[in-house]
Design an enzyme around this catalytic site. Sequence first.
Site, PDB file in Angstrom:
ATOM      1  N   SER A 151       0.840  -1.203   0.000  1.00  0.00           N
ATOM      2  CA  SER A 151       0.000   0.000   0.000  1.00  0.00           C
ATOM      3  C   SER A 151       0.876   1.253   0.000  1.00  0.00           C
ATOM      4  O   SER A 151       0.379   2.359  -0.240  1.00  0.00           O
ATOM      5  CB  SER A 151      -0.936   0.002   1.219  1.00  0.00           C
ATOM      6  OG  SER A 151      -0.209  -0.277   2.404  1.00  0.00           O
ATOM      7  N   ASP A 179       5.413  -7.184   2.503  1.00  0.00           N
ATOM      8  CA  ASP A 179       4.615  -7.600   1.348  1.00  0.00           C
ATOM      9  C   ASP A 179       5.504  -7.932   0.161  1.00  0.00           C
ATOM     10  O   ASP A 179       6.470  -7.213  -0.123  1.00  0.00           O
ATOM     11  CB  ASP A 179       3.709  -6.431   0.917  1.00  0.00           C
ATOM     12  CG  ASP A 179       2.257  -6.687   1.256  1.00  0.00           C
ATOM     13  OD1 ASP A 179       1.877  -7.850   1.483  1.00  0.00           O
ATOM     14  OD2 ASP A 179       1.501  -5.695   1.309  1.00  0.00           O
ATOM     15  N   LYS A 209       4.311 -11.583   3.063  1.00  0.00           N
ATOM     16  CA  LYS A 209       2.894 -11.784   2.743  1.00  0.00           C
ATOM     17  C   LYS A 209       2.747 -11.775   1.228  1.00  0.00           C
ATOM     18  O   LYS A 209       3.378 -10.966   0.552  1.00  0.00           O
ATOM     19  CB  LYS A 209       2.029 -10.671   3.359  1.00  0.00           C
ATOM     20  CG  LYS A 209       0.556 -10.760   2.923  1.00  0.00           C
ATOM     21  CD  LYS A 209      -0.340  -9.898   3.774  1.00  0.00           C
ATOM     22  CE  LYS A 209      -0.356  -8.437   3.402  1.00  0.00           C
ATOM     23  NZ  LYS A 209      -0.779  -8.158   2.004  1.00  0.00           N
ATOM     24  N   GLU A 260      -0.299 -12.400  -2.069  1.00  0.00           N
ATOM     25  CA  GLU A 260      -1.728 -12.451  -2.377  1.00  0.00           C
ATOM     26  C   GLU A 260      -2.071 -13.697  -3.182  1.00  0.00           C
ATOM     27  O   GLU A 260      -1.297 -14.114  -4.047  1.00  0.00           O
ATOM     28  CB  GLU A 260      -2.134 -11.195  -3.156  1.00  0.00           C
ATOM     29  CG  GLU A 260      -1.930  -9.921  -2.364  1.00  0.00           C
ATOM     30  CD  GLU A 260      -2.423  -8.673  -3.103  1.00  0.00           C
ATOM     31  OE1 GLU A 260      -3.014  -8.785  -4.191  1.00  0.00           O
ATOM     32  OE2 GLU A 260      -2.189  -7.568  -2.578  1.00  0.00           O
ATOM     33  N   GLU A 301      -9.529  -9.715   3.219  1.00  0.00           N
ATOM     34  CA  GLU A 301      -9.838  -8.314   2.907  1.00  0.00           C
ATOM     35  C   GLU A 301     -11.177  -8.200   2.189  1.00  0.00           C
ATOM     36  O   GLU A 301     -11.419  -8.893   1.178  1.00  0.00           O
ATOM     37  CB  GLU A 301      -8.713  -7.711   2.045  1.00  0.00           C
ATOM     38  CG  GLU A 301      -8.979  -6.243   1.714  1.00  0.00           C
ATOM     39  CD  GLU A 301      -7.747  -5.470   1.261  1.00  0.00           C
ATOM     40  OE1 GLU A 301      -6.623  -6.013   1.319  1.00  0.00           O
ATOM     41  OE2 GLU A 301      -7.914  -4.303   0.854  1.00  0.00           O
TER      42      GLU A 301
HETATM   43  O1  KIV Z   1      -0.511  -3.447   1.551  1.00  0.00           O
HETATM   44  C1  KIV Z   1      -1.201  -3.408   2.573  1.00  0.00           C
HETATM   45  O2  KIV Z   1      -1.248  -2.411   3.297  1.00  0.00           O
HETATM   46  C2  KIV Z   1      -1.990  -4.589   2.909  1.00  0.00           C
HETATM   47  C3  KIV Z   1      -2.943  -4.494   4.053  1.00  0.00           C
HETATM   48  C4  KIV Z   1      -4.109  -3.702   3.670  1.00  0.00           C
HETATM   49  C5  KIV Z   1      -3.331  -5.826   4.583  1.00  0.00           C
HETATM   50  O3  KIV Z   1      -1.876  -5.579   2.252  1.00  0.00           O
END
Ligand code: KIV
Length: 267
Positions: free
Chosen positions: A46, A84, A113, A115, A182
């Site tokens: 994000s 991420d 993390k 997706e 989400e």
């Molecule tokens: O990138 C991010 O901030 C996210 C969260 C919204 C879980 O993946």
Amino acid sequence: MRKITVRDFFKLKEAGEPITMVTAYDYVSAKISDEAGVESILVGDSLSMVIQGNDTTLPCSIEEMIYHTKLVKRGVKNAFLIADMPFLSYQVNESEGIRNAGLLLKAGAEAVKLEGGREVADLVKKLSCFGIPVMGHIGMTPQHVHSFGGYRLQAKTEESKKRIIEDAKILEEAGVFSIVLEMVPVEVAREITESVSVATIGIGAGPFCDGQVLVFHDLLGFYPDFRPSFAKAYRELYREGVEGIRDFISEVKGKKFPDEGHSFKSK
Ligand code: KIV
């Protein structure tokens, strides 16, 4: 507070104690969240939107994620640090995915993390084998924004609900330690949470997840362009910032700043 590890995600789920997670992108945002006592900090892609000003999370690169992970790492003492994997850092082939996840760990992350559901299960298995803890992310996965036709609630039909529950179980089987849910309906998040042994962390997924995550800038009212309806702002820092800078302008124009207290005198 003591150092949180991946094991705490299981312990907290077992104890029924909600897990907190906040995103951070630099030293100060990490320090604020860590000092406040969140259990986990996510260097979210994000950052593409709230730091870089892009419309989606797609433009940010693995090099940028590595850079921001290093900044965040310096501000974290106790929270468990997750980074991420950005768009195209794991979709092309497995070796690239493993290498990029490893680079995030070298930068200071304790987990990554990514997706997706069944389509990333093989990679999740490999990463777990190599000692890289993985958090899953299903439902409204922002890297799929164009195929979803916008940021929309997912798992609305019986068929898509069945599929997302299967995906959660496949990810659990593949070895994730936790799953972000989400923008899915409350009942779907509840059913997933009750049917997997790993902690679910919700964002726009209602109160029945094992934990909750918010984007730092949404939580503190720091992002002016857009605020999702599910994001609660606990402060209004953007407005505070504009007002603070207006006060500075007015004092400089009125010759009130700098005053004696903010100046040096020779002896
Ligand atoms: O990138 C991010 O901030 C996210 C969260 C919204 C879980 O993946």
